[in-house]
Design a protein around this motif. Structure first.
Motif, short mmCIF file in Angstrom:
data_model
loop_
_atom_site.label_atom_id
_atom_site.label_comp_id
_atom_site.label_asym_id
_atom_site.label_seq_id
_atom_site.Cartn_x
_atom_site.Cartn_y
_atom_site.Cartn_z
N HIS A 7 0.86 -1.19 0.00
CA HIS A 7 0.00 0.00 0.00
C HIS A 7 0.90 1.24 0.00
CE1 HIS A 7 -2.69 3.18 1.40
NE2 HIS A 7 -3.73 2.41 1.12
N HIS A 8 1.72 1.37 1.05
CA HIS A 8 2.69 2.46 1.10
C HIS A 8 3.88 2.06 1.95
CE1 HIS A 8 0.19 3.37 4.73
NE2 HIS A 8 1.35 3.72 5.26
N ILE A 9 4.94 2.86 1.83
CA ILE A 9 6.14 2.67 2.65
C ILE A 9 6.44 4.01 3.28
CG2 ILE A 9 8.59 2.04 2.65
CD1 ILE A 9 7.95 0.43 0.03
N THR A 10 6.68 4.02 4.59
CA THR A 10 6.89 5.28 5.31
C THR A 10 8.29 5.33 5.90
OG1 THR A 10 4.55 5.61 5.78
CG2 THR A 10 6.11 6.65 7.30
N CYS A 11 8.97 6.46 5.64
CA CYS A 11 10.37 6.63 6.03
C CYS A 11 10.51 7.95 6.80
CB CYS A 11 11.25 6.67 4.79
SG CYS A 11 10.97 5.27 3.67
N HIS A 213 10.44 3.59 8.42
CA HIS A 213 9.66 3.49 9.65
C HIS A 213 8.75 2.25 9.62
CE1 HIS A 213 6.58 4.63 12.65
NE2 HIS A 213 7.61 5.19 13.26
N HIS A 214 8.03 2.06 8.54
CA HIS A 214 7.17 0.87 8.41
C HIS A 214 6.76 0.65 6.97
CE1 HIS A 214 4.10 4.13 8.92
NE2 HIS A 214 3.43 3.43 8.04
N ILE A 215 6.22 -0.53 6.72
CA ILE A 215 5.62 -0.81 5.41
C ILE A 215 4.15 -1.17 5.64
CG2 ILE A 215 6.34 -3.26 5.41
CD1 ILE A 215 6.57 -2.96 2.29
N ALA A 216 3.29 -0.65 4.77
CA ALA A 216 1.87 -0.99 4.81
C ALA A 216 1.54 -1.87 3.62
CB ALA A 216 1.01 0.27 4.79
N TRP A 217 0.85 -2.96 3.90
CA TRP A 217 0.35 -3.85 2.84
C TRP A 217 -1.11 -3.50 2.59
CZ3 TRP A 217 4.48 -6.17 0.95
CH2 TRP A 217 5.56 -6.42 1.81
N ILE A 250 -4.23 -0.69 10.53
CA ILE A 250 -3.96 -1.55 11.69
C ILE A 250 -2.45 -1.77 11.69
CG2 ILE A 250 -4.19 -3.89 12.62
CD1 ILE A 250 -6.89 -4.05 11.08
N TYR A 251 -1.82 -1.66 12.83
CA TYR A 251 -0.36 -1.85 12.90
C TYR A 251 -0.04 -3.05 13.79
CZ TYR A 251 -0.33 3.05 11.40
OH TYR A 251 -0.54 4.22 10.72
N PHE A 252 1.04 -3.72 13.48
CA PHE A 252 1.59 -4.75 14.37
C PHE A 252 3.05 -4.97 13.97
CE2 PHE A 252 1.68 -8.41 11.41
CZ PHE A 252 0.87 -7.92 10.39
N PHE A 260 4.76 -3.53 10.64
CA PHE A 260 3.84 -3.72 9.52
C PHE A 260 2.57 -2.92 9.78
CE2 PHE A 260 4.76 -8.19 7.48
CZ PHE A 260 5.99 -7.74 7.06
N GLU A 261 1.94 -2.52 8.70
CA GLU A 261 0.62 -1.91 8.76
C GLU A 261 -0.22 -2.59 7.69
OE1 GLU A 261 0.91 2.28 7.92
OE2 GLU A 261 -1.26 2.53 7.65
N LEU A 262 -1.51 -2.73 7.94
CA LEU A 262 -2.44 -3.11 6.88
C LEU A 262 -3.30 -1.88 6.63
CD1 LEU A 262 -3.56 -6.70 7.97
CD2 LEU A 262 -1.62 -6.01 6.55
#
Ligand code: ZN
Length: 312
Positions: A7-11, A213-217, A250-252, A260-262
């Motif tokens: 979905h997105h990648i956050t840095c 910081h995280h990746i969202a699927w 949703i994060y985990f 990870f995030e969905l």
């Protein structure tokens, strides 16, 4: 239940102006949203993507102006990989990046380089049936444009009990990744994506400027809430559903430590501005609108390099 790729990648950046210059002007991504960190509204949250701001093309940065340079270590994503259309595109990018003083390293059907803060990036020629998420820019031939994310690589934990090559069943059984090889994972929903682990460097990782910081699927709107139960059943500790204005989240933390995030495909970035003019004005969520005067005065003004290129 099925995940549909990235979905997105956050840095993290310490320099919003340099960040916009590199990602919008040099790489030709569209700045699709200029907003603030919803958890700390004094700093920017910048979103880049293709023309439409489609999931799968979205790269976002939190700006922390005082952030020290970070470095990727165990349990952190260390490289982002975009798709391009051909080997000719790799030649185009090698030349364009070289002219900007960026050191480019060719590898098989790909080139590697870093952004001005040291974040490792790769452009790769990838065989795929996925629709290209093309980032059009006036001075980049459309056939050479970036086409959305292929995936990321992370560092495993690097201890003997948690071999990077062992199957991670949270990824396979719970989230539906295929495992084509040791340490290699692949999502094959409406879009595909790759996720892989490498052995970590000896130095401990530091979250800071130039790190992920995280990746969202990308999940599906109707299935979003159900993912919480599914993750909890697998022993994960998902957050409640959080409204991020442009998607629900949703994060985990996956077992090897990567956040990870969905995220849902809806409502998308056109919910609060005209699709023709995405990213041109500072957008604030309703809870911060009353702070607009103060925030606009405090945040460094950001020119949009694409608008300037179009004018000249
Ligand atoms: Zn996110």
């Amino acid at each position: 239940m099925q995940l549909d790729g990235v979905h997105h990648i956050t840095c993290i950046t310490a320099d919003a102006q340099g960040n916009v210059d590199f990602y919008a002007r040099v790489l030709g991504l569209r700045l699709v949203k200029k907003t603030v960190n919803f958890d700390a509204p004094d700093v920017y949250h910048l979103y880049y993507g293709d023309d439409a701001g489609a999931p799968g093309s979205i790269l976002t940065f939190f700006e922390f102006p005082d952030a020290a340079p970070g470095r990727a270590g165990a349990g952190m994503i260390h490289r982002l990989r975009w798709r391009v259309g051909s080997r000719e595109a790799l030649g185009f990018w090698s030349e364009r990046l070289g002219a900007e003083g960026v050191h480019v390293a060719p590898v098989d059907d790909a080139i590697r380089f870093t952004d001005p803060e040291g974040l490792a990036l790769e452009l790769a020629v990838v065989e795929t049936d996925d629709e290209p998420l093309r980032a059009r820019a006036t001075d980049i031939p459309a056939e050479h444009a970036l086409l959305g994310f292929d995936g990321v690589r992370a560092y495993g934990p690097g201890d003997e009990l948690e071999d990077t090559e062992l199957e991670d069943t949270v990824l396979t059984e719970t989230m539906g990744f295929e495992m084509p090889g040791p340490g290699e994972y692949r999502l094959a929903g409406r879009r595909t994506a790759t996720y892989g682990y490498d052995d970590p460097p000896a130095a401990v990782g530091l979250q800071g400027a130039g790190t992920v910081h995280h990746i969202a699927w990308c999940d599906r709107d109707a299935e979003h809430a159900a993912w919480r139960g599914r993750l909890a059943q697998a022993g994960e500790r998902p957050t409640p559903v959080i409204d991020r204005q442009y998607f629900l989240s949703i994060y985990f933390r996956e077992p090897r430590g990567v956040l990870f995030e969905l995220a849902t495909p809806s409502p998308g970035f056109a919910i609060d501005e005209d699709p023709e003019h995405l990213g041109e004005q500072l957008r604030l969520p309703p809870q911060y609108e009353h702070l607009r005067d103060r925030l606009e005065a405090a945040l460094t003004p950001l020119p949009n390099p694409r608008a300037e290129a179009a004018r000249s």
